[in-house]
Write a protein that holds these residues in place. Structure first.
Motif, PDB file in Angstrom:
ATOM      1  N   PHE A   1       0.837  -1.201   0.000  1.00  0.00           N
ATOM      2  CA  PHE A   1       0.000   0.000   0.000  1.00  0.00           C
ATOM      3  C   PHE A   1       0.874   1.254   0.000  1.00  0.00           C
ATOM      4  CE2 PHE A   1      -2.544   3.277   2.130  1.00  0.00           C
ATOM      5  CZ  PHE A   1      -3.703   3.239   1.357  1.00  0.00           C
ATOM      6  N   THR A   2       1.891   1.270   0.864  1.00  0.00           N
ATOM      7  CA  THR A   2       2.797   2.421   0.940  1.00  0.00           C
ATOM      8  C   THR A   2       3.575   2.606  -0.352  1.00  0.00           C
ATOM      9  OG1 THR A   2       3.024   2.079   3.322  1.00  0.00           O
ATOM     10  CG2 THR A   2       4.679   3.456   2.254  1.00  0.00           C
ATOM     11  N   GLU A   3       4.091   1.496  -0.893  1.00  0.00           N
ATOM     12  CA  GLU A   3       4.856   1.575  -2.129  1.00  0.00           C
ATOM     13  C   GLU A   3       3.998   2.032  -3.302  1.00  0.00           C
ATOM     14  OE1 GLU A   3       8.307  -1.797  -1.307  1.00  0.00           O
ATOM     15  OE2 GLU A   3       6.511  -2.319  -2.465  1.00  0.00           O
ATOM     16  N   GLY A   4       2.740   1.586  -3.324  1.00  0.00           N
ATOM     17  CA  GLY A   4       1.844   2.000  -4.402  1.00  0.00           C
ATOM     18  C   GLY A   4       1.589   3.500  -4.400  1.00  0.00           C
ATOM     19  N   ILE A   5       1.295   4.043  -3.232  1.00  0.00           N
ATOM     20  CA  ILE A   5       1.049   5.480  -3.109  1.00  0.00           C
ATOM     21  C   ILE A   5       2.312   6.266  -3.457  1.00  0.00           C
ATOM     22  CG2 ILE A   5       0.413   7.335  -1.533  1.00  0.00           C
ATOM     23  CD1 ILE A   5      -1.875   5.400  -2.280  1.00  0.00           C
ATOM     24  N   LEU A   6       3.470   5.785  -2.969  1.00  0.00           N
ATOM     25  CA  LEU A   6       4.730   6.466  -3.232  1.00  0.00           C
ATOM     26  C   LEU A   6       5.072   6.432  -4.718  1.00  0.00           C
ATOM     27  CD1 LEU A   6       7.149   7.910  -1.977  1.00  0.00           C
ATOM     28  CD2 LEU A   6       8.229   5.669  -1.627  1.00  0.00           C
ATOM     29  N   LYS A   7       4.799   5.309  -5.373  1.00  0.00           N
ATOM     30  CA  LYS A   7       5.080   5.179  -6.810  1.00  0.00           C
ATOM     31  C   LYS A   7       4.294   6.206  -7.620  1.00  0.00           C
ATOM     32  CE  LYS A   7       3.779   3.235 -10.983  1.00  0.00           C
ATOM     33  NZ  LYS A   7       3.870   1.815 -11.300  1.00  0.00           N
ATOM     34  N   VAL A   8       2.994   6.351  -7.307  1.00  0.00           N
ATOM     35  CA  VAL A   8       2.158   7.309  -8.031  1.00  0.00           C
ATOM     36  C   VAL A   8       2.661   8.734  -7.801  1.00  0.00           C
ATOM     37  CG1 VAL A   8      -0.159   8.302  -8.207  1.00  0.00           C
ATOM     38  CG2 VAL A   8       0.118   5.828  -8.016  1.00  0.00           C
ATOM     39  N   ALA A   9       2.947   9.077  -6.545  1.00  0.00           N
ATOM     40  CA  ALA A   9       3.410  10.431  -6.223  1.00  0.00           C
ATOM     41  C   ALA A   9       4.728  10.752  -6.922  1.00  0.00           C
ATOM     42  CB  ALA A   9       3.553  10.580  -4.705  1.00  0.00           C
ATOM     43  N   LEU A  10       5.685   9.819  -6.871  1.00  0.00           N
ATOM     44  CA  LEU A  10       6.981  10.044  -7.511  1.00  0.00           C
ATOM     45  C   LEU A  10       6.852  10.119  -9.027  1.00  0.00           C
ATOM     46  CD1 LEU A  10       9.267   7.684  -5.380  1.00  0.00           C
ATOM     47  CD2 LEU A  10       9.341  10.184  -5.445  1.00  0.00           C
ATOM     48  N   SER A  11       5.999   9.289  -9.606  1.00  0.00           N
ATOM     49  CA  SER A  11       5.814   9.286 -11.057  1.00  0.00           C
ATOM     50  C   SER A  11       5.241  10.621 -11.531  1.00  0.00           C
ATOM     51  CB  SER A  11       4.884   8.138 -11.471  1.00  0.00           C
ATOM     52  OG  SER A  11       5.465   6.887 -11.157  1.00  0.00           O
ATOM     53  N   LEU A  12       4.234  11.114 -10.831  1.00  0.00           N
ATOM     54  CA  LEU A  12       3.635  12.401 -11.212  1.00  0.00           C
ATOM     55  C   LEU A  12       4.641  13.540 -11.072  1.00  0.00           C
ATOM     56  CD1 LEU A  12       0.101  12.029  -9.571  1.00  0.00           C
ATOM     57  CD2 LEU A  12       0.686  11.822 -11.995  1.00  0.00           C
ATOM     58  N   LEU A  13       5.558  13.395 -10.121  1.00  0.00           N
ATOM     59  CA  LEU A  13       6.591  14.414  -9.911  1.00  0.00           C
ATOM     60  C   LEU A  13       7.683  14.347 -10.981  1.00  0.00           C
ATOM     61  CD1 LEU A  13       7.793  16.634  -8.008  1.00  0.00           C
ATOM     62  CD2 LEU A  13       8.975  14.770  -6.815  1.00  0.00           C
ATOM     63  N   LEU A  14       8.058  13.124 -11.403  1.00  0.00           N
ATOM     64  CA  LEU A  14       9.205  12.933 -12.293  1.00  0.00           C
ATOM     65  C   LEU A  14       8.851  12.965 -13.783  1.00  0.00           C
ATOM     66  CD1 LEU A  14      10.966  10.068 -10.302  1.00  0.00           C
ATOM     67  CD2 LEU A  14      11.737  12.442 -10.497  1.00  0.00           C
ATOM     68  N   ILE A  15       7.633  12.606 -14.150  1.00  0.00           N
ATOM     69  CA  ILE A  15       7.249  12.552 -15.569  1.00  0.00           C
ATOM     70  C   ILE A  15       7.433  13.896 -16.279  1.00  0.00           C
ATOM     71  CG2 ILE A  15       5.253  12.309 -17.121  1.00  0.00           C
ATOM     72  CD1 ILE A  15       4.419   9.882 -15.481  1.00  0.00           C
ATOM     73  N   PRO A  16       7.074  15.040 -15.667  1.00  0.00           N
ATOM     74  CA  PRO A  16       7.290  16.323 -16.365  1.00  0.00           C
ATOM     75  C   PRO A  16       8.758  16.587 -16.708  1.00  0.00           C
ATOM     76  CG  PRO A  16       5.764  16.604 -14.531  1.00  0.00           C
ATOM     77  CD  PRO A  16       6.322  15.227 -14.410  1.00  0.00           C
ATOM     78  N   TYR A  17       9.693  16.004 -15.980  1.00  0.00           N
ATOM     79  CA  TYR A  17      11.117  16.233 -16.217  1.00  0.00           C
ATOM     80  C   TYR A  17      11.750  15.154 -17.103  1.00  0.00           C
ATOM     81  CZ  TYR A  17      10.586  19.490 -12.317  1.00  0.00           C
ATOM     82  OH  TYR A  17      10.162  20.508 -11.499  1.00  0.00           O
ATOM     83  N   PHE A  18      11.304  13.901 -16.937  1.00  0.00           N
ATOM     84  CA  PHE A  18      11.961  12.787 -17.627  1.00  0.00           C
ATOM     85  C   PHE A  18      11.058  12.044 -18.604  1.00  0.00           C
ATOM     86  CE2 PHE A  18      14.023  13.250 -13.449  1.00  0.00           C
ATOM     87  CZ  PHE A  18      15.329  13.504 -13.852  1.00  0.00           C
ATOM     88  N   GLY A  19       9.819  12.483 -18.767  1.00  0.00           N
ATOM     89  CA  GLY A  19       8.909  11.786 -19.668  1.00  0.00           C
ATOM     90  C   GLY A  19       8.569  10.403 -19.140  1.00  0.00           C
ATOM     91  N   ILE A  20       8.426   9.412 -20.056  1.00  0.00           N
ATOM     92  CA  ILE A  20       8.012   8.086 -19.611  1.00  0.00           C
ATOM     93  C   ILE A  20       9.101   7.388 -18.798  1.00  0.00           C
ATOM     94  CG2 ILE A  20       6.389   7.801 -21.505  1.00  0.00           C
ATOM     95  CD1 ILE A  20       8.348   6.022 -22.900  1.00  0.00           C
ATOM     96  N   VAL A  21      10.346   7.840 -18.918  1.00  0.00           N
ATOM     97  CA  VAL A  21      11.418   7.288 -18.070  1.00  0.00           C
ATOM     98  C   VAL A  21      11.128   7.611 -16.603  1.00  0.00           C
ATOM     99  CG1 VAL A  21      13.880   7.406 -17.517  1.00  0.00           C
ATOM    100  CG2 VAL A  21      13.145   7.406 -19.904  1.00  0.00           C
ATOM    101  N   GLY A  22      10.504   8.761 -16.349  1.00  0.00           N
ATOM    102  CA  GLY A  22      10.166   9.147 -14.986  1.00  0.00           C
ATOM    103  C   GLY A  22       9.205   8.188 -14.321  1.00  0.00           C
ATOM    104  N   LEU A  23       8.340   7.540 -15.130  1.00  0.00           N
ATOM    105  CA  LEU A  23       7.400   6.568 -14.580  1.00  0.00           C
ATOM    106  C   LEU A  23       8.155   5.354 -14.029  1.00  0.00           C
ATOM    107  CD1 LEU A  23       4.465   5.571 -14.181  1.00  0.00           C
ATOM    108  CD2 LEU A  23       4.584   4.618 -16.490  1.00  0.00           C
ATOM    109  N   ALA A  24       9.072   4.821 -14.838  1.00  0.00           N
ATOM    110  CA  ALA A  24       9.854   3.668 -14.397  1.00  0.00           C
ATOM    111  C   ALA A  24      10.758   4.029 -13.224  1.00  0.00           C
ATOM    112  CB  ALA A  24      10.689   3.136 -15.559  1.00  0.00           C
ATOM    113  N   LEU A  25      11.318   5.234 -13.243  1.00  0.00           N
ATOM    114  CA  LEU A  25      12.181   5.684 -12.155  1.00  0.00           C
ATOM    115  C   LEU A  25      11.398   5.795 -10.853  1.00  0.00           C
ATOM    116  CD1 LEU A  25      15.019   6.637 -11.385  1.00  0.00           C
ATOM    117  CD2 LEU A  25      14.344   8.965 -12.045  1.00  0.00           C
ATOM    118  N   GLY A  26      10.176   6.316 -10.932  1.00  0.00           N
ATOM    119  CA  GLY A  26       9.325   6.416  -9.754  1.00  0.00           C
ATOM    120  C   GLY A  26       9.027   5.044  -9.156  1.00  0.00           C
ATOM    121  N   HIS A  27       8.825   4.068 -10.032  1.00  0.00           N
ATOM    122  CA  HIS A  27       8.549   2.700  -9.569  1.00  0.00           C
ATOM    123  C   HIS A  27       9.759   2.128  -8.827  1.00  0.00           C
ATOM    124  CE1 HIS A  27       6.455  -1.299 -10.139  1.00  0.00           C
ATOM    125  NE2 HIS A  27       7.660  -1.660  -9.721  1.00  0.00           N
ATOM    126  N   ILE A  28      10.941   2.274  -9.419  1.00  0.00           N
ATOM    127  CA  ILE A  28      12.148   1.711  -8.816  1.00  0.00           C
ATOM    128  C   ILE A  28      12.450   2.351  -7.466  1.00  0.00           C
ATOM    129  CG2 ILE A  28      14.670   1.664  -9.036  1.00  0.00           C
ATOM    130  CD1 ILE A  28      13.294  -0.503 -10.582  1.00  0.00           C
TER     131      ILE A  28
END
Length: 515
Positions: A389-416
């Motif tokens: 549950f914690t990782e899921g919420i954190l993944k979404v928050a990080l992805s939304l933060l990183l996608i504007p800077y890194f594009g779709i790479v930001g999604l994978a980075l947020g997950h990792i």
């Protein structure tokens, strides 16, 4: 009181799990092959926008899986208990109560799906010409998903009775048939509607086949409102509440990628990410079959408090999962850059940065998928649920933060970043506690050993990647993959198999997954 489990019983559990895993992997392998063959054809028949939109719809409906509430998992665990499996009255109460819960949840999903259909579609950048068809496809999928909830009880019953081979075979054939059906349906001009139709027709057929077999296997169980038990509902719900939290986190963590991308950068990039992620996703998915195949047998070991059997199972699953996780990661990292351009076109390849991150996600998925049944089968999933549950919420928050800077790479980075080493450390430690085993011993034999054994395979893959020219295309990919696989088998299995000459195939296969 000591529970005595005979060697034939242990052998039978292993045999059933192995057959179920073999059939499941065979089905997935066939489906992967069919998908690889027809994906370029599909992309030639519909736009990238439409394909990305369908992938997003599929994931949206998949996220509704949180409404399952873990009822089917709870049923599988309970039916694996010999006392319940042999009591037809208790079995009838359990199944009738489970179906009633699923029907209630299905009704809520159906209502919500219709009410919020327009709001859901407005979130995504879809071609305006596709909106009417897209809405119909979305509603059809909602209806199909609501039907699949009560139908899932059939699978749960058969899995609990360790008939996983049949379930996997029928499900696999249905999936392959559905995948093949997409192309002729697209040629008829159905466009987006081809996708839901290709799922529903084989899916309903497969469910009817499984129900027919279930009635032959357990002819006397009775399904009806008179058999519903409030006590059974409470027992199912007590497990389901914890399972729901973990499943919510899991689905957000692993099944939100398309939705996040579609709502931030558009559905066209959903197609790019989806195609780059096909190889690592499918390889990682194979490991989840280990957990599915092993869960009924492990549930029985927990129910009978057979800790010797649990310790053997934990060592074997962790050893084999670590081995294939490292191999799958290496295969993805070495082959994805060659695969995408010759499969669907160079315009869909997003670069080595995304490939590296997807390889690491594949490593994580394979490890967790392979050993997850040891935690789930125990029923002690509170910590497991909170982590996901914690990782899921954190993944979404990080992805939304990183996608504007890194594009779709930001999604994978947020997950990792969200997953990191947290889950990979938690699971082995938690498993050692559940099976009463020393963690250092478990780590040395079941994690460190396969890591060291994997080094020659990694070296071979790197050498082949450097030597084999990119211009060799498909034969080059086959050569690199086969070379790495042969070295992996040689290091891990050659001496084991050589020293077991004359033994039956089941014994020799069992050696492969043991430390």
């Amino acid at each position: 009181m000591t529970n005595y489990i005979s060697q034939p019983a242990i052998k039978n559990r292993f045999s059933r799990a192995l057959k179920a895993y073999g059939v499941s992997v065979g089905n997935d392998g066939m489906n992967m092959l069919v998908i690889f063959i027809i994906t370029p054809v599909i992309l030639s028949l519909i736009s990238s926008n439409s394909y990305g939109f369908w992938m997003t719809i599929l994931q949206m409906v998949g996220l509704l899986g949180i409404m399952d509430m873990g009822v089917t998992i709870a049923i599988t665990r309970k039916i694996a208990d010999p006392e319940i499996a042999g009591d037809e009255n208790r079995l009838s109460r359990l199944i009738s109560s489970g179906v009633l819960i699923q029907l209630g949840l299905a009704s809520l999903i159906l209502i919500a799906g219709f009410v919020f259909a327009d709001n859901m579609l407005a979130l995504f950048d879809i071609d305006t010409k596709q909106e009417p068809t897209g809405k119909i496809a979305y509603i059809v999928m909602i209806v199909w998903f609501t039907l699949s909830l009560p139908l899932g009880v059939i699978d749960a019953m058969l899995n609990g009775r360790q008939e996983m081979t049949l379930v996997n075979l029928v499900t696999g054939i249905s999936r392959v048939a559905g995948t093949v059906l997409i192309v002729p349906l697209l040629y008829t001009g159905l466009d987006l509607m081809a996708f839901p139709v290709s799922l529903i027709v084989p899916g309903v057929t497969g469910a009817l086949v499984l129900f027919y077999y279930l009635k032959r296997l357990v002819p006397h169980f009775k399904l009806g409102i008179s058999n519903v038990s409030w006590d059974e509902i409470k027992r199912l719900s007590s497990f389901s509440a914890l399972w729901w939290m973990s499943k919510l986190g899991y689905l957000v963590l692993y099944s939100s990628d398309n939705i996040i991308l579609a709502s931030t950068v558009g559905v066209d990039l959903v197609t790019v990410y989806y195609l780059n992620n096909r190889l690592p996703f499918m390889l990682g998915m194979l490991s989840s079959k280990i957990a599915n195949a092993a869960m009924p047998g492990i549930s029985e070991l927990y129910a009978t408090k057979n800790y010797d059997g649990l310790q053997r199972a934990a060592s074997s699953l962790l050893f084999f999962s670590t081995r294939i996780a490292i191999f799958f990661m290496a295969i993805t990292m070495c082959l994805n850059s060659r695969l995408i351009p010759i499969w669907v076109g160079a315009e869909y390849y997003n670069g080595i940065g995304l490939t590296i991150l997807l390889s690491l996600i594949c490593l994580s998925n394979t490890m967790i998928g392979g050993i997850g049944s040891l935690v789930i089968s125990s029923g002690k999933i509170k910590a497991f649920g909170w982590i996901f549950f914690t990782e899921g919420i954190l993944k979404v928050a990080l992805s939304l933060l990183l996608i504007p800077y890194f594009g779709i790479v930001g999604l994978a980075l947020g997950h990792i970043i969200a997953v990191g080493v947290f889950s990979l450390l938690f699971f082995p430690v938690q498993i050692s506690k559940l099976v009463n085993m020393n963690f250092k011993e478990l780590f040395a034999t079941s994690m460190l050993k396969p890591i060291l054994y994997s080094i020659p395979c990694l070296i071979m893959l790197i050498l082949l990647l450097m030597i084999v020219p990119v211009s060799w295309g498909w034969p080059g990919i086959f050569l690199i993959g086969t070379g790495g696989l042969l070295v992996n088998i040689g290091i891990f299995d050659f001496m084991k198999l050589k020293n077991s000459t004359g033994q039956n195939w089941l014994y020799r296969l069992k050696l492969i997954i043991t430390p």
